[in-house]
Structures are given as C-alpha cells and as structure tokens.
Design a protein around this motif. Structure first.
Motif, PDB file in Angstrom:
ATOM      1  N   ILE A   1      -8.698  -8.062  10.600  1.00  0.00           N
ATOM      2  CA  ILE A   1      -8.363  -7.514   9.283  1.00  0.00           C
ATOM      3  C   ILE A   1      -7.315  -6.435   9.507  1.00  0.00           C
ATOM      4  CG2 ILE A   1      -9.225  -6.349   7.219  1.00  0.00           C
ATOM      5  CD1 ILE A   1     -11.993  -7.466   7.860  1.00  0.00           C
ATOM      6  N   PHE A   2      -6.095  -6.685   9.082  1.00  0.00           N
ATOM      7  CA  PHE A   2      -5.015  -5.746   9.377  1.00  0.00           C
ATOM      8  C   PHE A   2      -5.244  -4.438   8.614  1.00  0.00           C
ATOM      9  CE2 PHE A   2      -0.682  -4.034   9.258  1.00  0.00           C
ATOM     10  CZ  PHE A   2      -0.421  -4.067  10.622  1.00  0.00           C
ATOM     11  N   PRO A   3      -5.159  -3.305   9.296  1.00  0.00           N
ATOM     12  CA  PRO A   3      -5.502  -2.001   8.703  1.00  0.00           C
ATOM     13  C   PRO A   3      -4.385  -1.423   7.842  1.00  0.00           C
ATOM     14  CG  PRO A   3      -4.873  -1.684  10.976  1.00  0.00           C
ATOM     15  CD  PRO A   3      -4.830  -3.171  10.736  1.00  0.00           C
ATOM     16  N   GLU A   4      -4.193  -1.973   6.665  1.00  0.00           N
ATOM     17  CA  GLU A   4      -3.085  -1.570   5.804  1.00  0.00           C
ATOM     18  C   GLU A   4      -3.594  -1.349   4.385  1.00  0.00           C
ATOM     19  OE1 GLU A   4       1.100  -3.330   6.235  1.00  0.00           O
ATOM     20  OE2 GLU A   4       0.267  -4.402   4.523  1.00  0.00           O
ATOM     21  N   ILE A   5      -3.043  -0.339   3.734  1.00  0.00           N
ATOM     22  CA  ILE A   5      -3.393  -0.032   2.354  1.00  0.00           C
ATOM     23  C   ILE A   5      -2.144   0.530   1.676  1.00  0.00           C
ATOM     24  CG2 ILE A   5      -4.233   2.286   2.974  1.00  0.00           C
ATOM     25  CD1 ILE A   5      -6.311   2.052   0.735  1.00  0.00           C
ATOM     26  N   THR A   6      -1.977   0.259   0.386  1.00  0.00           N
ATOM     27  CA  THR A   6      -0.833   0.823  -0.329  1.00  0.00           C
ATOM     28  C   THR A   6      -1.077   2.305  -0.608  1.00  0.00           C
ATOM     29  OG1 THR A   6      -1.709   0.348  -2.531  1.00  0.00           O
ATOM     30  CG2 THR A   6      -0.403  -1.389  -1.447  1.00  0.00           C
TER      31      THR A   6
ATOM     32  N   SER B   1      -6.125   6.385  -4.814  1.00  0.00           N
ATOM     33  CA  SER B   1      -7.109   6.087  -5.862  1.00  0.00           C
ATOM     34  C   SER B   1      -8.522   6.341  -5.353  1.00  0.00           C
ATOM     35  CB  SER B   1      -6.974   4.637  -6.312  1.00  0.00           C
ATOM     36  OG  SER B   1      -7.319   3.758  -5.245  1.00  0.00           O
ATOM     37  N   ASP B   2      -9.500   6.285  -6.253  1.00  0.00           N
ATOM     38  CA  ASP B   2     -10.899   6.471  -5.869  1.00  0.00           C
ATOM     39  C   ASP B   2     -11.303   5.398  -4.860  1.00  0.00           C
ATOM     40  OD1 ASP B   2     -11.076   8.572  -7.628  1.00  0.00           O
ATOM     41  OD2 ASP B   2     -12.056   7.440  -9.219  1.00  0.00           O
ATOM     42  N   GLY B   3     -11.918   5.843  -3.798  1.00  0.00           N
ATOM     43  CA  GLY B   3     -12.360   4.910  -2.766  1.00  0.00           C
ATOM     44  C   GLY B   3     -11.316   4.582  -1.730  1.00  0.00           C
ATOM     45  N   GLY B   4     -10.062   4.981  -1.962  1.00  0.00           N
ATOM     46  CA  GLY B   4      -8.992   4.662  -1.018  1.00  0.00           C
ATOM     47  C   GLY B   4      -9.159   5.338   0.320  1.00  0.00           C
ATOM     48  N   ILE B   5      -9.597   6.588   0.301  1.00  0.00           N
ATOM     49  CA  ILE B   5      -9.752   7.335   1.546  1.00  0.00           C
ATOM     50  C   ILE B   5     -10.806   6.691   2.428  1.00  0.00           C
ATOM     51  CG2 ILE B   5     -11.411   8.953   0.533  1.00  0.00           C
ATOM     52  CD1 ILE B   5      -8.762   9.915   3.110  1.00  0.00           C
TER      53      ILE B   5
ATOM     54  N   PHE C   1      -6.344   2.763  13.935  1.00  0.00           N
ATOM     55  CA  PHE C   1      -5.166   3.199  13.189  1.00  0.00           C
ATOM     56  C   PHE C   1      -5.181   2.610  11.790  1.00  0.00           C
ATOM     57  CE2 PHE C   1      -3.802  -0.886  14.803  1.00  0.00           C
ATOM     58  CZ  PHE C   1      -2.900  -1.380  13.875  1.00  0.00           C
ATOM     59  N   ALA C   2      -4.322   3.157  10.937  1.00  0.00           N
ATOM     60  CA  ALA C   2      -4.138   2.637   9.585  1.00  0.00           C
ATOM     61  C   ALA C   2      -2.698   2.881   9.167  1.00  0.00           C
ATOM     62  CB  ALA C   2      -5.105   3.301   8.601  1.00  0.00           C
ATOM     63  N   LEU C   3      -2.176   1.968   8.373  1.00  0.00           N
ATOM     64  CA  LEU C   3      -0.827   2.092   7.810  1.00  0.00           C
ATOM     65  C   LEU C   3      -0.934   2.193   6.295  1.00  0.00           C
ATOM     66  CD1 LEU C   3       0.962  -0.620   9.959  1.00  0.00           C
ATOM     67  CD2 LEU C   3       1.436   1.830  10.045  1.00  0.00           C
ATOM     68  N   VAL C   4      -0.241   3.170   5.729  1.00  0.00           N
ATOM     69  CA  VAL C   4      -0.150   3.306   4.278  1.00  0.00           C
ATOM     70  C   VAL C   4       1.268   2.908   3.887  1.00  0.00           C
ATOM     71  CG1 VAL C   4      -0.362   4.840   2.289  1.00  0.00           C
ATOM     72  CG2 VAL C   4      -1.851   5.172   4.278  1.00  0.00           C
TER      73      VAL C   4
ATOM     74  N   GLY D   1       8.679   4.817   4.072  1.00  0.00           N
ATOM     75  CA  GLY D   1       7.696   4.250   3.163  1.00  0.00           C
ATOM     76  C   GLY D   1       6.430   3.778   3.844  1.00  0.00           C
ATOM     77  N   LYS D   2       6.428   3.747   5.186  1.00  0.00           N
ATOM     78  CA  LYS D   2       5.262   3.289   5.945  1.00  0.00           C
ATOM     79  C   LYS D   2       4.717   4.467   6.760  1.00  0.00           C
ATOM     80  CE  LYS D   2       5.430  -0.764   7.893  1.00  0.00           C
ATOM     81  NZ  LYS D   2       5.792  -1.861   8.845  1.00  0.00           N
ATOM     82  N   VAL D   3       3.510   4.909   6.436  1.00  0.00           N
ATOM     83  CA  VAL D   3       2.897   6.063   7.102  1.00  0.00           C
ATOM     84  C   VAL D   3       1.841   5.577   8.078  1.00  0.00           C
ATOM     85  CG1 VAL D   3       1.624   8.214   6.787  1.00  0.00           C
ATOM     86  CG2 VAL D   3       3.310   7.505   5.076  1.00  0.00           C
ATOM     87  N   LEU D   4       1.972   6.003   9.323  1.00  0.00           N
ATOM     88  CA  LEU D   4       1.032   5.641  10.378  1.00  0.00           C
ATOM     89  C   LEU D   4       0.097   6.812  10.667  1.00  0.00           C
ATOM     90  CD1 LEU D   4       0.016   3.991  12.901  1.00  0.00           C
ATOM     91  CD2 LEU D   4       1.868   5.132  14.178  1.00  0.00           C
TER      92      LEU D   4
END
Length: 367
Positions: free
Chosen positions: A117-122, A128-132, A144-147, A327-330
């Motif tokens: 499951i690739f660790p990416e979120i907009t 938004s609620d629950g995003g964190i 890691f995660a990418l926003v 635009g891509k935060v690591l």
C-alpha cells in the motif's frame, strides 16, 4: 481477555481469565496502581498515592468485581479504597518491561516492490479530519509518507508539520528554508554533491525522530532521493550474519559535527535494541563517523560487520528512488530509514525540519 473470576491469596489477587490463564497481582502493586480519583489525578493522570514514605496497611477487607463499571474495587483494613480497571489489569496481565512501541506493526521492505500500500495522501486529505492518522500509520508501517498536491510554499509546509507537533530545534535551527548554492555550507545536504545513505543526528544524544523535506523550487537535473529500510537490513543481518549483527548492537560508534565554535559528539551502536532484542533505532552515517579504535581483532570484526551493513544500504535494489518535486512533501522515520540523494546540477530550494521521536509516538497513541 475477560475476567472469569478472582481469588484473594496471601501474596496477591489471582485473576482467572476466560482463556483459563491466570495472573496474580501483588497487593502492594494493586495499591500502587489504583486508578481512583484520590490515587490517580483525573486530569493529569499522575499518581497521587505514595506507598513508600508511609507504607500502608495492605491487609484486605473486601474485594469486589464490578462488571458494570469494569473495575475491581479493593477495600483495605485501614479503610482506604483502591480501584483498578479491567483494561489496566488486562494490559499488565503478563510481567513486562516498558518498550518503545513506534515500530510495532512495521512492514519491513527489502525492495520497494514489497510496499503493498503506497504511503501517499493528498494535502487536502492530510489536513482533513482523520488525515493525520492515515499519515502516521503510513510512517509507522513502512517508515515514510508522501503528501502530494501541497501548496508549493514554505508556509504550507510549516503548517503541515505543525499539525503533527511543534517543530524541533537543532544546530540548523527549527523550520528552515535552504538551497544548494550556499557559500559556506554547514553540511553536505546544503550542496549539490551526492549523499550516501545515512540517518541524521548521529552526533547528538537524541537523534531526530522524523524529518520532513519539501522541494519548493527546482530548476535542476538530478538530485533524486533514495530511501532504504534500515530495519529490514537489521533483520536480514540478524538471520544471515548473527555475529555481525551482534557486533553492531554492542559497539558504540561515535558521530561528530564540527564547525567554528561547535563540536558535537555522541556515541551509539548502529542497531539499538530493547530488552526483548527488538531493534528500536538504526543509526548510520559514514560521513559523520568520528575516529575511534578498538583492540585490533575487535576492530577487524567491526569493519567486517560495518561493511556488510554499508554495502546492503548502498545496494540500489533496496532503494526506493523518486524525485522530490514541488508539491510533494516527504516525511520519514529517521530512527528507521536511511536517506540519500544523487548529485545534481542547477538550482534547488528546499524547506523542512525535524520532529522529536517522543512526539511521533505520542501522536500515534493519541489519534
């Protein structure tokens, strides 16, 4: 587990669970861990009872099992009362030593293709609620995660970081904006040179827990980022090279940072393990490794073990490579992942900073 029954014994309270296992809690432990409002502050959750300076009378008058409130109530001969929740008793049903839990449920990956499951979120989803929670779970799971779709500004990046916790100060300051054209760079990260796989802060006693990077301006060629799962390397060495693994668990390697007026140095093994033998921190920075010497035969063995780790970390098949475009935060776990960067030509401006490890773990527990 569910409590089937309780029995008062001379040395403590025996609890029989629904799986037919049992736990015997000493009377003094039960008194010390009382969760009544008198003994545990309802707001601060700090212990208010002191069972040491004036030892209480631990003679028991009655013990009640209250299934409605899910508490065990103990009345003592000195007329005081203790309350212990089923949750507390269940969580401590087996003797244990407190352990760092941020790597629980981690999914090690030796090859990027193993990340299912690739660790990416907009950015909108993160804010938004629950995003964190989604973001934190990505970091806990794979490191890691990418926003993506983040506004290409330092202000937006800082706001994103502060949604997790306050930003840590370091020798480089707090939240920072920098480029690769500094006249007198403090670190290779502020240049266009290639950087080998490493973790940050091997020269401080408490290395940063999370690191966040965002490229907000880019007019360059090259500069690809690489991430490597140090935890996966640790487990590979544990099983395939146990002697080398043990050496890297027991040799304190010095790291240092030197500039005019500053000389930081800390000593830590490459693999830091807890009392269960679980790896809870990977610390590796060949750039910042300070001179040290062991006895000759031990030094030879250390170099051999260090070489195994070094070569595995630099194996391109283990590296997740990507371009950190605007635009891509690591954000990555600096206690687990190594990060690296290819050399580049041209101009690149980044922003970001660190979070403390304890704040990462706190957020994991509380969201």
């Amino acid at each position: 587990m569910i409590i089937k029954s309780i029995e008062s014994l001379s040395d403590g309270l025996n609890i029989l669970w629904n799986d037919n296992s049992s736990s015997c809690f000493p009377w003094l432990w039960l008194r010390d861990h009382s969760e009544s409002q008198v003994d545990l502050h309802p707001d601060t959750k700090q212990r208010q009872i002191n069972v040491f300076s004036n030892p209480p009378n631990n003679s028991v008058a009655t013990v009640l099992l209250d299934r409605i409130s899910k508490n065990i109530l103990i009345k003592w001969e000195d007329e005081s009362e203790s309350t212990l929740s089923f949750d507390l008793l269940q969580s401590t049903s087996e003797p244990n030593l407190p352990q760092s839990n941020a790597m629980n449920s981690s999914s090690c990956w030796s090859d990027p293709s193993e990340i299912k499951i690739f660790p990416e979120i907009t950015y909108q989803g993160f804010m938004s609620d629950g995003g964190i929670k989604i973001w934190l779970n990505h970091i806990q799971r794979v490191g890691f995660a990418l926003v993506i779709e983040t506004p290409e500004t330092s202000d937006a990046t800082k706001e994103l970081m502060e949604r997790m916790a306050y930003i840590r100060n370091s020798i480089f300051g707090g939240f920072s904006v920098w480029d690769n054209k500094l006249e007198n760079p403090d670190d290779t990260a502020f240049t266009s040179l290639a950087i080998e796989p490493h973790t940050d802060g091997t020269y401080v006693h408490d290395a940063p827990g999370l690191q966040t990077l965002h490229c907000i301006n880019r007019d360059s060629i090259g500069g690809e980022n690489q991430l490597i799962d140090g935890l996966a390397i640790a487990e590979k060495m544990r099983h395939e090279n146990p002697d080398a693994f043990n050496i890297l668990c027991n040799v304190n390697i010095p790291g240092r940072y030197i500039k005019p007026g500053t000389y930081l140095e800390a000593h830590r093994p490459l693999f830091r393990v807890n009392n269960n033998g679980d790896v809870i921190q990977v610390s590796f920075n060949n750039h910042d490794r300070a001179p040290f010497r062991l006895k000759n035969d031990q030094m030879v063995k250390f170099y051999a073990a260090y070489k195994i780790f070094h070569n595995l970390a630099n194996d391109s098949s283990r590296q997740f490579e990507f371009m950190l475009n605007p635009g891509k935060v690591l954000t990555f776990d600096n206690w687990r992942l190594l990060h690296a960067r290819s050399s580049l030509t041209g101009y690149r401006q980044l922003c970001g900073g660190y979070h403390n490890r304890e704040d990462f773990e706190s957020k994991l527990r509380s969201v």
